[in-house]
Design an enzyme around this catalytic site. Structure first.
Site, mmCIF file in Angstrom:
data_model
loop_
_atom_site.group_PDB
_atom_site.id
_atom_site.type_symbol
_atom_site.label_atom_id
_atom_site.label_comp_id
_atom_site.label_asym_id
_atom_site.label_seq_id
_atom_site.Cartn_x
_atom_site.Cartn_y
_atom_site.Cartn_z
ATOM 1 N N GLY A 129 0.884 3.414 -3.166
ATOM 2 C CA GLY A 129 -0.217 4.301 -3.552
ATOM 3 C C GLY A 129 -0.657 5.277 -2.476
ATOM 4 C CG HIS A 130 -2.030 6.039 1.941
ATOM 5 N ND1 HIS A 130 -1.338 6.519 3.021
ATOM 6 C CD2 HIS A 130 -3.310 6.466 2.095
ATOM 7 C CE1 HIS A 130 -2.162 7.205 3.817
ATOM 8 N NE2 HIS A 130 -3.364 7.184 3.274
ATOM 9 C CG PHE A 131 -0.576 10.143 0.411
ATOM 10 C CD1 PHE A 131 -1.944 10.073 0.162
ATOM 11 C CD2 PHE A 131 -0.139 10.370 1.719
ATOM 12 C CE1 PHE A 131 -2.870 10.261 1.185
ATOM 13 C CE2 PHE A 131 -1.078 10.538 2.747
ATOM 14 C CZ PHE A 131 -2.438 10.483 2.483
ATOM 15 C CG PHE A 153 -0.419 -0.335 2.503
ATOM 16 C CD1 PHE A 153 -0.692 -1.555 3.093
ATOM 17 C CD2 PHE A 153 0.399 0.567 3.173
ATOM 18 C CE1 PHE A 153 -0.169 -1.889 4.336
ATOM 19 C CE2 PHE A 153 0.934 0.251 4.403
ATOM 20 C CZ PHE A 153 0.652 -0.976 4.993
ATOM 21 C CB VAL A 168 1.944 8.329 5.200
ATOM 22 C CG1 VAL A 168 1.522 8.442 6.660
ATOM 23 C CG2 VAL A 168 2.798 9.515 4.806
#
Lengths: 148, 87
Positions: free
Chosen positions: A45-47, A42, A52
């Protein structure tokens, strides 16, 4: 049930297991740790370009350590014996600090009540600097079968 | 405490957890917590815990399982209040 048995009984696996170690568990609460590896998917994509740990993942980590491990322990040590499944029913979490890739966190959960199969816990997550990164209240139903 | 007084005490407790707020105004003894008020099983536990506190009684597991409608709740509360007063 001892700590190893509880970990073995957890219904999660990679990439959705967020418990590395249980440090303490008894009828009043649970403490455990998890390290957010830098290569967790993840973060891509975050961010974008600024990884984070998402708040939902922090919430999930607190739920797996504080609610699910404790629910398995409490149901597994009850007179009737069989450890149950824990279905999340509500969360109210305040977020204070970000958790970056590579950080190791500790989750401390205290049971508020466990009645009529509902487990309610106050939870907090602490980073390696000893700061509280998020805290709140999580509850779930401890059931005999998954999703029910 | 008669039934309508009990119902008035129940209303604010139930209203805290009901998703169907309009149904709270129309609440009667026949109201079903789950189907009419859209309270989930987890919040039903909270309704019961709040009832225990409000009325100073203890609800056992068997009574909890029966407490699905307003009329069942009132019956159980009355029974527990009577047990308490007879002690």
């Amino acid at each position: 049930m001892n700590k190893e048995e509880i970990l073995a009984y957890l219904p999660y696996t990679e990439p959705f297991l967020f418990v590395d170690e249980l440090l303490e568990i008894d009828e009043n609460g649970a403490t455990g740790t998890f390290t957010f590896r830098k290569d967790l998917d993840f973060y891509k994509g975050h961010f974008k370009d600024h990884p984070v740990t998402p708040g939902v993942i922090l919430t999930e980590t607190m739920a797996q350590i504080g609610l699910v491990c404790l629910g398995i322990y409490l149901s597994g040590t009850a007179v009737s014996g069989a450890p149950g499944h824990v279905m999340l029913t509500s969360t109210a979490i305040d977020f204070m600090k970000p958790v970056f890739p590579g950080e190791r966190v500790k989750v401390v959960a205290e049971k508020v009540y466990f009645r009529f199969k509902k487990l309610n816990c106050n939870v907090q997550m602490i980073n390696e600097a000893g700061e509280v990164v998020c805290r709140g209240n999580i509850s779930g139903m401890v059931t005999n079968k998954m999703n029910g | 405490m008669n039934n309508s007084e009990l119902l008035e005490k129940l209303k604010p407790i139930v209203a805290n957890y009901a998703h169907n707020k309009e149904a709270i105004d129309d609440i009667t003894e026949h109201t079903d917590f789950i189907n009419d008020l859209k309270i989930n099983s987890a919040n039903l536990v909270d309704v019961v815990l709040d009832i225990e506190e409000e009325f100073g009684i203890e609800i056992d597991n068997l009574s909890m399982e029966k407490m699905l409608t307003v009329s069942a709740a009132i019956e159980i509360i009355e029974g527990k209040l009577k047990e308490k007063n007879d002690r």
